[in-house]
Motif scaffolding. Structure first.
Motif, PDB file in Angstrom:
ATOM      1  N   ASP A  67       0.852  -1.195   0.000  1.00  0.00           N
ATOM      2  CA  ASP A  67       0.000   0.000   0.000  1.00  0.00           C
ATOM      3  C   ASP A  67       0.884   1.239   0.000  1.00  0.00           C
ATOM      4  N   THR A  68       1.021   1.866  -1.160  1.00  0.00           N
ATOM      5  CA  THR A  68       1.860   3.054  -1.268  1.00  0.00           C
ATOM      6  C   THR A  68       1.080   4.343  -1.009  1.00  0.00           C
ATOM      7  N   THR A  69      -0.219   4.232  -0.734  1.00  0.00           N
ATOM      8  CA  THR A  69      -1.028   5.432  -0.519  1.00  0.00           C
ATOM      9  C   THR A  69      -0.819   6.027   0.870  1.00  0.00           C
ATOM     10  N   ILE A  70      -0.265   5.234   1.789  1.00  0.00           N
ATOM     11  CA  ILE A  70       0.002   5.718   3.146  1.00  0.00           C
ATOM     12  C   ILE A  70       1.423   5.339   3.536  1.00  0.00           C
ATOM     13  N   TYR A  71       1.923   5.981   4.588  1.00  0.00           N
ATOM     14  CA  TYR A  71       3.239   5.644   5.104  1.00  0.00           C
ATOM     15  C   TYR A  71       3.154   4.477   6.077  1.00  0.00           C
ATOM     16  N   ALA A  72       2.119   4.483   6.917  1.00  0.00           N
ATOM     17  CA  ALA A  72       1.951   3.428   7.923  1.00  0.00           C
ATOM     18  C   ALA A  72       0.563   3.526   8.533  1.00  0.00           C
ATOM     19  N   THR A  73       0.239   2.543   9.368  1.00  0.00           N
ATOM     20  CA  THR A  73      -0.918   2.644  10.255  1.00  0.00           C
ATOM     21  C   THR A  73      -0.380   2.487  11.672  1.00  0.00           C
ATOM     22  N   HIS A  74      -1.082   3.055  12.614  1.00  0.00           N
ATOM     23  CA  HIS A  74      -0.615   3.041  13.999  1.00  0.00           C
ATOM     24  C   HIS A  74      -1.803   2.847  14.929  1.00  0.00           C
ATOM     25  N   THR A  75      -1.692   1.898  15.834  1.00  0.00           N
ATOM     26  CA  THR A  75      -2.710   1.697  16.856  1.00  0.00           C
ATOM     27  C   THR A  75      -2.282   2.476  18.096  1.00  0.00           C
ATOM     28  N   VAL A  76      -3.117   3.402  18.508  1.00  0.00           N
ATOM     29  CA  VAL A  76      -2.813   4.278  19.646  1.00  0.00           C
ATOM     30  C   VAL A  76      -2.698   3.457  20.927  1.00  0.00           C
ATOM     31  N   GLU A  77      -1.655   3.750  21.687  1.00  0.00           N
ATOM     32  CA  GLU A  77      -1.454   3.123  22.991  1.00  0.00           C
ATOM     33  C   GLU A  77      -1.643   4.164  24.084  1.00  0.00           C
ATOM     34  N   LYS A  78      -1.924   3.693  25.285  1.00  0.00           N
ATOM     35  CA  LYS A  78      -2.153   4.578  26.434  1.00  0.00           C
ATOM     36  C   LYS A  78      -0.963   5.517  26.612  1.00  0.00           C
ATOM     37  N   GLY A  79      -1.262   6.783  26.821  1.00  0.00           N
ATOM     38  CA  GLY A  79      -0.235   7.780  27.082  1.00  0.00           C
ATOM     39  C   GLY A  79       0.349   8.444  25.842  1.00  0.00           C
ATOM     40  N   LYS A 108     -11.633  14.410  16.183  1.00  0.00           N
ATOM     41  CA  LYS A 108     -12.279  15.731  16.108  1.00  0.00           C
ATOM     42  C   LYS A 108     -11.410  16.815  16.722  1.00  0.00           C
ATOM     43  N   ASN A 109     -10.431  16.399  17.532  1.00  0.00           N
ATOM     44  CA  ASN A 109      -9.561  17.343  18.231  1.00  0.00           C
ATOM     45  C   ASN A 109      -8.171  16.720  18.276  1.00  0.00           C
ATOM     46  N   PRO A 110      -7.128  17.434  17.838  1.00  0.00           N
ATOM     47  CA  PRO A 110      -5.782  16.845  17.840  1.00  0.00           C
ATOM     48  C   PRO A 110      -5.246  16.534  19.242  1.00  0.00           C
ATOM     49  N   ASP A 111      -5.878  17.084  20.254  1.00  0.00           N
ATOM     50  CA  ASP A 111      -5.437  16.829  21.626  1.00  0.00           C
ATOM     51  C   ASP A 111      -6.160  15.654  22.277  1.00  0.00           C
ATOM     52  N   VAL A 112      -7.068  15.010  21.536  1.00  0.00           N
ATOM     53  CA  VAL A 112      -7.852  13.918  22.114  1.00  0.00           C
ATOM     54  C   VAL A 112      -7.758  12.692  21.211  1.00  0.00           C
ATOM     55  N   ILE A 113      -6.949  11.716  21.663  1.00  0.00           N
ATOM     56  CA  ILE A 113      -6.891  10.420  20.995  1.00  0.00           C
ATOM     57  C   ILE A 113      -7.062   9.356  22.065  1.00  0.00           C
ATOM     58  N   HIS A 114      -7.498   8.178  21.651  1.00  0.00           N
ATOM     59  CA  HIS A 114      -7.812   7.132  22.614  1.00  0.00           C
ATOM     60  C   HIS A 114      -7.094   5.829  22.259  1.00  0.00           C
ATOM     61  N   PRO A 115      -6.652   5.089  23.287  1.00  0.00           N
ATOM     62  CA  PRO A 115      -6.028   3.791  23.029  1.00  0.00           C
ATOM     63  C   PRO A 115      -6.955   2.903  22.182  1.00  0.00           C
ATOM     64  N   GLY A 116      -6.344   2.227  21.240  1.00  0.00           N
ATOM     65  CA  GLY A 116      -7.092   1.324  20.374  1.00  0.00           C
ATOM     66  C   GLY A 116      -7.474   1.942  19.039  1.00  0.00           C
ATOM     67  N   GLN A 117      -7.461   3.270  18.954  1.00  0.00           N
ATOM     68  CA  GLN A 117      -7.773   3.891  17.658  1.00  0.00           C
ATOM     69  C   GLN A 117      -6.667   3.533  16.667  1.00  0.00           C
ATOM     70  N   ILE A 118      -7.054   3.254  15.439  1.00  0.00           N
ATOM     71  CA  ILE A 118      -6.086   2.939  14.385  1.00  0.00           C
ATOM     72  C   ILE A 118      -5.987   4.151  13.475  1.00  0.00           C
ATOM     73  N   LEU A 119      -4.798   4.749  13.484  1.00  0.00           N
ATOM     74  CA  LEU A 119      -4.580   5.987  12.730  1.00  0.00           C
ATOM     75  C   LEU A 119      -3.813   5.713  11.445  1.00  0.00           C
ATOM     76  N   THR A 120      -4.153   6.455  10.424  1.00  0.00           N
ATOM     77  CA  THR A 120      -3.386   6.466   9.186  1.00  0.00           C
ATOM     78  C   THR A 120      -2.239   7.438   9.353  1.00  0.00           C
ATOM     79  N   ILE A 121      -1.041   6.986   9.039  1.00  0.00           N
ATOM     80  CA  ILE A 121       0.128   7.855   9.048  1.00  0.00           C
ATOM     81  C   ILE A 121       0.406   8.175   7.583  1.00  0.00           C
ATOM     82  N   PRO A 122       0.142   9.413   7.158  1.00  0.00           N
ATOM     83  CA  PRO A 122       0.222   9.727   5.733  1.00  0.00           C
ATOM     84  C   PRO A 122       1.666   9.861   5.228  1.00  0.00           C
ATOM     85  N   ASN A 123       1.803   9.685   3.916  1.00  0.00           N
ATOM     86  CA  ASN A 123       3.079  10.012   3.271  1.00  0.00           C
ATOM     87  C   ASN A 123       3.250  11.524   3.337  1.00  0.00           C
ATOM     88  N   LEU A 124       4.461  11.966   3.537  1.00  0.00           N
ATOM     89  CA  LEU A 124       4.718  13.424   3.535  1.00  0.00           C
ATOM     90  C   LEU A 124       5.470  13.800   2.284  1.00  0.00           C
TER      91      LEU A 124
END
Length: 124
Positions: A67-79, A108-124
């Motif tokens: 998958d070249t459309t993204i750089y990575a995926t990341h599962t948010v961990e506590k903290g 919805k807010n860059p200051d609020v993420i939760h453990p378990g969320q799977i984020l797309t890490i985009p290509n820069l």
């Protein structure tokens, strides 16, 4: 040669590299496969360079990216914060906005993420 690069082979297994193939010919280790994304390909190359230097002559690696459309995926961990995640992937915490912008469907807010969320890490 396989013994020298055993950590690369083990990392490939951990990353679940698809269609992985390893063979030795004339003192050169040939490895190939398909990484999920560019970040995982980079992890493999970093491990190869750690062992063989910047231009190793005893290993030939053909690692493709599924998958070249993204750089990575990341599962948010506590903290974790977006800044900490950006620092990990990009080396720069201030690039957190790129991660936020790529995930506005779940954030919805860059200051609020939760453990378990799977984020797309985009290509820069």
């Amino acid at each position: 040669m396989k013994a020298k690069y055993q950590s690369v082979l083990e990392l490939g297994q951990q990353l679940e590299i698809k269609e992985g193939d390893v063979k030795e010919e004339n003192g050169v280790l040939h490895v190939s496969g398909i990484a999920k994304n560019q970040y995982e390909k980079n992890l493999l190359w970093d491990e190869i360079k750690k062992i063989g230097g910047d231009t190793p002559s005893d290993i030939m690696a053909d690692i493709r990216v599924a998958d070249t459309t993204i750089y990575a995926t990341h599962t948010v961990e506590k903290g974790e914060t977006l800044g900490k995640i950006a620092k990990h992937y990009y080396g720069n915490a201030m690039k957190y906005t790129a991660i936020f912008d790529a995930n506005t469907d779940i954030l919805k807010n860059p200051d609020v993420i939760h453990p378990g969320q799977i984020l797309t890490i985009p290509n820069l």
